[in-house]
Design a protein around this motif. Structure first.
Motif, PDB file in Angstrom:
ATOM      1  N   GLN A 195      60.537  81.855  13.568  1.00 52.38           N
ATOM      2  CA  GLN A 195      59.498  82.843  13.879  1.00 52.38           C
ATOM      3  C   GLN A 195      58.133  82.373  13.370  1.00 52.38           C
ATOM      4  OE1 GLN A 195      62.561  83.485  13.074  1.00 52.38           O
ATOM      5  NE2 GLN A 195      63.281  85.492  13.750  1.00 52.38           N
ATOM      6  N   GLU A 196      58.139  81.678  12.221  1.00 48.02           N
ATOM      7  CA  GLU A 196      56.881  81.211  11.637  1.00 48.02           C
ATOM      8  C   GLU A 196      56.358  79.963  12.347  1.00 48.02           C
ATOM      9  OE1 GLU A 196      57.524  80.627   7.468  1.00 48.02           O
ATOM     10  OE2 GLU A 196      58.347  82.639   7.169  1.00 48.02           O
ATOM     11  N   MET A 197      57.263  79.125  12.839  1.00 49.05           N
ATOM     12  CA  MET A 197      56.868  77.836  13.401  1.00 49.05           C
ATOM     13  C   MET A 197      56.524  77.887  14.895  1.00 49.05           C
ATOM     14  SD  MET A 197      56.792  75.913  10.829  1.00 49.05           S
ATOM     15  CE  MET A 197      56.518  74.344  11.641  1.00 49.05           C
ATOM     16  N   VAL A 198      56.958  78.941  15.580  1.00 52.43           N
ATOM     17  CA  VAL A 198      56.576  79.082  16.989  1.00 52.43           C
ATOM     18  C   VAL A 198      55.175  79.693  17.023  1.00 52.43           C
ATOM     19  CG1 VAL A 198      57.134  80.154  19.219  1.00 52.43           C
ATOM     20  CG2 VAL A 198      58.970  79.314  17.753  1.00 52.43           C
ATOM     21  N   THR A 199      54.198  78.823  17.028  1.00 56.19           N
ATOM     22  CA  THR A 199      52.796  79.238  16.952  1.00 56.19           C
ATOM     23  C   THR A 199      52.248  79.572  18.334  1.00 56.19           C
ATOM     24  OG1 THR A 199      52.046  76.949  17.214  1.00 56.19           O
ATOM     25  CG2 THR A 199      52.464  77.735  14.953  1.00 56.19           C
ATOM     26  N   ASN A 200      51.071  80.194  18.347  1.00 55.71           N
ATOM     27  CA  ASN A 200      50.408  80.502  19.618  1.00 55.71           C
ATOM     28  C   ASN A 200      50.061  79.221  20.368  1.00 55.71           C
ATOM     29  OD1 ASN A 200      50.506  83.290  19.178  1.00 55.71           O
ATOM     30  ND2 ASN A 200      48.583  83.289  18.040  1.00 55.71           N
ATOM     31  N   GLU A 201      49.731  78.158  19.602  1.00 53.46           N
ATOM     32  CA  GLU A 201      49.397  76.872  20.219  1.00 53.46           C
ATOM     33  C   GLU A 201      50.610  76.295  20.952  1.00 53.46           C
ATOM     34  OE1 GLU A 201      46.494  77.971  17.377  1.00 53.46           O
ATOM     35  OE2 GLU A 201      48.664  77.700  17.060  1.00 53.46           O
ATOM     36  N   LEU A 202      51.789  76.389  20.324  1.00 53.11           N
ATOM     37  CA  LEU A 202      53.012  75.900  20.953  1.00 53.11           C
ATOM     38  C   LEU A 202      53.321  76.707  22.212  1.00 53.11           C
ATOM     39  CD1 LEU A 202      55.570  74.166  21.048  1.00 53.11           C
ATOM     40  CD2 LEU A 202      56.664  75.802  19.496  1.00 53.11           C
ATOM     41  N   VAL A 203      53.137  78.016  22.130  1.00 49.91           N
ATOM     42  CA  VAL A 203      53.393  78.892  23.281  1.00 49.91           C
ATOM     43  C   VAL A 203      52.469  78.520  24.440  1.00 49.91           C
ATOM     44  CG1 VAL A 203      53.236  81.264  24.133  1.00 49.91           C
ATOM     45  CG2 VAL A 203      54.290  80.804  21.914  1.00 49.91           C
ATOM     46  N   GLN A 204      51.200  78.260  24.145  1.00 46.53           N
ATOM     47  CA  GLN A 204      50.251  77.885  25.188  1.00 46.53           C
ATOM     48  C   GLN A 204      50.667  76.587  25.875  1.00 46.53           C
ATOM     49  OE1 GLN A 204      46.435  77.854  23.246  1.00 46.53           O
ATOM     50  NE2 GLN A 204      46.408  80.076  22.965  1.00 46.53           N
ATOM     51  N   GLU A 205      51.213  75.646  25.088  1.00 44.22           N
ATOM     52  CA  GLU A 205      51.696  74.385  25.652  1.00 44.22           C
ATOM     53  C   GLU A 205      52.901  74.634  26.562  1.00 44.22           C
ATOM     54  OE1 GLU A 205      51.007  70.894  25.535  1.00 44.22           O
ATOM     55  OE2 GLU A 205      49.059  71.787  25.138  1.00 44.22           O
ATOM     56  N   LEU A 206      53.846  75.468  26.084  1.00 41.33           N
ATOM     57  CA  LEU A 206      55.054  75.757  26.856  1.00 41.33           C
ATOM     58  C   LEU A 206      54.730  76.489  28.157  1.00 41.33           C
ATOM     59  CD1 LEU A 206      57.448  76.860  23.964  1.00 41.33           C
ATOM     60  CD2 LEU A 206      57.664  74.798  25.359  1.00 41.33           C
ATOM     61  N   GLU A 207      53.687  77.314  28.130  1.00 42.08           N
ATOM     62  CA  GLU A 207      53.301  78.071  29.321  1.00 42.08           C
ATOM     63  C   GLU A 207      52.823  77.166  30.461  1.00 42.08           C
ATOM     64  OE1 GLU A 207      50.506  80.827  27.570  1.00 42.08           O
ATOM     65  OE2 GLU A 207      51.905  82.496  27.854  1.00 42.08           O
ATOM     66  N   LYS A 208      52.475  75.927  30.138  1.00 39.95           N
ATOM     67  CA  LYS A 208      52.070  74.973  31.173  1.00 39.95           C
ATOM     68  C   LYS A 208      53.265  74.542  32.030  1.00 39.95           C
ATOM     69  CE  LYS A 208      48.343  73.031  28.310  1.00 39.95           C
ATOM     70  NZ  LYS A 208      47.865  71.809  27.596  1.00 39.95           N
ATOM     71  N   TYR A 209      54.489  74.725  31.472  1.00 41.37           N
ATOM     72  CA  TYR A 209      55.688  74.243  32.153  1.00 41.37           C
ATOM     73  C   TYR A 209      56.639  75.378  32.574  1.00 41.37           C
ATOM     74  CZ  TYR A 209      53.947  70.022  29.951  1.00 41.37           C
ATOM     75  OH  TYR A 209      53.146  68.978  29.553  1.00 41.37           O
ATOM     76  N   ALA A 210      56.375  76.583  32.110  1.00 41.51           N
ATOM     77  CA  ALA A 210      57.230  77.724  32.471  1.00 41.51           C
ATOM     78  C   ALA A 210      56.382  78.985  32.526  1.00 41.51           C
ATOM     79  CB  ALA A 210      58.360  77.888  31.454  1.00 41.51           C
ATOM     80  N   THR A 211      56.494  79.712  33.633  1.00 43.08           N
ATOM     81  CA  THR A 211      55.735  80.954  33.796  1.00 43.08           C
ATOM     82  C   THR A 211      56.587  82.135  33.346  1.00 43.08           C
ATOM     83  OG1 THR A 211      54.572  80.030  35.698  1.00 43.08           O
ATOM     84  CG2 THR A 211      54.504  82.425  35.431  1.00 43.08           C
ATOM     85  N   PHE A 218      56.699  96.676  29.973  1.00 44.06           N
ATOM     86  CA  PHE A 218      57.234  96.021  28.785  1.00 44.06           C
ATOM     87  C   PHE A 218      56.117  95.541  27.863  1.00 44.06           C
ATOM     88  CE2 PHE A 218      60.516  95.866  31.948  1.00 44.06           C
ATOM     89  CZ  PHE A 218      61.672  96.079  31.233  1.00 44.06           C
ATOM     90  N   PHE A 219      56.417  95.551  26.569  1.00 42.19           N
ATOM     91  CA  PHE A 219      55.409  95.104  25.611  1.00 42.19           C
ATOM     92  C   PHE A 219      55.782  93.779  24.953  1.00 42.19           C
ATOM     93  CE2 PHE A 219      58.269  98.059  23.450  1.00 42.19           C
ATOM     94  CZ  PHE A 219      58.605  97.401  22.279  1.00 42.19           C
ATOM     95  N   TYR A 220      56.756  93.055  25.524  1.00 43.22           N
ATOM     96  CA  TYR A 220      57.049  91.728  24.983  1.00 43.22           C
ATOM     97  C   TYR A 220      56.003  90.740  25.499  1.00 43.22           C
ATOM     98  CZ  TYR A 220      59.423  90.707  29.484  1.00 43.22           C
ATOM     99  OH  TYR A 220      59.733  90.535  30.811  1.00 43.22           O
ATOM    100  N   THR A 221      55.869  89.634  24.796  1.00 45.48           N
ATOM    101  CA  THR A 221      54.887  88.608  25.148  1.00 45.48           C
ATOM    102  C   THR A 221      55.606  87.310  25.504  1.00 45.48           C
ATOM    103  OG1 THR A 221      54.741  87.838  22.865  1.00 45.48           O
ATOM    104  CG2 THR A 221      53.245  89.625  23.520  1.00 45.48           C
ATOM    105  N   SER A 222      54.849  86.348  25.984  1.00 41.45           N
ATOM    106  CA  SER A 222      55.418  85.026  26.256  1.00 41.45           C
ATOM    107  C   SER A 222      56.024  84.444  24.992  1.00 41.45           C
ATOM    108  CB  SER A 222      54.337  84.086  26.784  1.00 41.45           C
ATOM    109  OG  SER A 222      53.851  84.519  28.027  1.00 41.45           O
ATOM    110  N   LYS A 223      55.383  84.716  23.868  1.00 44.98           N
ATOM    111  CA  LYS A 223      55.886  84.207  22.585  1.00 44.98           C
ATOM    112  C   LYS A 223      57.268  84.785  22.281  1.00 44.98           C
ATOM    113  CE  LYS A 223      54.582  83.626  17.726  1.00 44.98           C
ATOM    114  NZ  LYS A 223      53.511  83.818  16.722  1.00 44.98           N
ATOM    115  N   ASP A 224      57.458  86.067  22.538  1.00 48.39           N
ATOM    116  CA  ASP A 224      58.764  86.705  22.309  1.00 48.39           C
ATOM    117  C   ASP A 224      59.846  86.033  23.153  1.00 48.39           C
ATOM    118  OD1 ASP A 224      57.870  88.717  20.497  1.00 48.39           O
ATOM    119  OD2 ASP A 224      57.126  89.896  22.189  1.00 48.39           O
ATOM    120  N   VAL A 225      59.515  85.724  24.416  1.00 49.54           N
ATOM    121  CA  VAL A 225      60.484  85.129  25.334  1.00 49.54           C
ATOM    122  C   VAL A 225      60.840  83.710  24.903  1.00 49.54           C
ATOM    123  CG1 VAL A 225      60.946  84.441  27.719  1.00 49.54           C
ATOM    124  CG2 VAL A 225      59.699  86.558  27.257  1.00 49.54           C
TER     125      VAL A 225
END
Length: 275
Positions: A195-211, A218-225
């Motif tokens: 939970q601590e290591m999955v940063t917003n920066e990592l999420v932004q990178e992952l979003e380039k490859y998965a929508t 729903f109130f979940y975010t890309s980070k939650d997924v």
């Protein structure tokens, strides 16, 4: 109490039904194939007809279904849920905040997560077992062929359940980083390192490859997924590792529908019914 038990024939449904009856409740078990947990007019009409046929004190299910919560809200009825499996994204529906919900989950961490998000009617309730049934089955059945074996029954979450591995085109450096994250989490079991290591920066990178689509309800975010995907990856890696270690030391029989090619020393017996 008079209870309408909505079931999808989950592995616990017979035991839960029996337990509620033994407690003295009147229980009617019903089922329906829901097309959409949030919006399914046919299901809504069907459930409302069921509720109009008799006077019920509450609706019960073992998965949180937002559509049932909506109907319970309109009718001002109690909707009781006992979650016995990993928290699904349906629990991030805005309907989780309904005052008519009474949600019990076996996972203390999930309970705290929902409370931190402002959900008031959620409590931790551990798993249970139908002792009488299991004791009777043990008397009736003798599995001599398994007496000298360690037995595993369940899913390895490989294939279609390994959601992270289905993301295509991830660069090598990111795959290496994720592998290091998984290994680190396994070294610190029980911690919230992931939970601590999955940063917003990592999420932004992952979003380039998965929508990741987040509907308005729903109130979940890309980070939650993504975090959910990675924690499932931890579970997959841990199960394979532990079972491989056991199989090196002891005869291991595995009952599963999952791919067991990563367990070359195990005896695979296919699916076994949980009940």
């Amino acid at each position: 109490m008079k209870i309408l038990y909505f079931t999808q024939y989950e592995v616990t449904h017979e035991d839960v039904y029996e337990a509620l009856q033994k407690m003295g409740h009147q229980v009617k078990k019903v089922s329906y194939e829901i097309k959409d947990y949030c919006l399914d007019y046919q299901f809504s009409e069907w459930l409302q007809r069921e509720l109009e046929q008799e006077s019920y004190d509450m609706i019960f299910s073992v998965y949180f279904i937002p559509l049932i919560s909506k109907i319970a809200f309109v009718k001002k009825m109690k909707y009781v849920v006992w979650v016995f499996d990993a928290m699904t994204l349906s629990m991030y529906s805005q309907m989780i905040f309904s005052p008519y919900n009474y949600v019990f989950t076996f996972d203390k961490v999930d309970c705290e997560t929902l409370r931190q998000k402002g959900v008031k009617n959620v409590w931790h309730l551990p798993l249970a077992v139908n002792v009488e049934r299991v004791q009777q089955q043990l008397k009736e059945n003798v599995y001599t062929e398994l007496e000298d074996s360690v037995t595993f029954l369940g899913s390895l979450y490989t294939g279609k359940y390994d959601f992270f591995s289905q993301i295509k085109g991830l660069p090598e450096y990111m795959l290496g980083y994720v592998e290091a994250l998984v290994t680190s989490q396994l070294c610190f079991s029980g911690s919230e390192l992931m939970q601590e290591m999955v940063t917003n920066e990592l999420v932004q990178e992952l979003e380039k490859y998965a929508t990741i689509e987040c509907p308005e309800e729903f109130f979940y975010t890309s980070k939650d997924v993504f975090l959910d995907m990675l924690l499932k990856k931890v579970t997959i890696t841990e199960r394979q590792s532990v079972l491989n270690q056991i199989s090196q030391l002891q005869k291991l029989t595995v009952f599963t529908n999952s791919d067991t090619s990563e367990l070359p020393c195990a005896i695979t017996r296919g699916y076994a019914d949980y009940y």
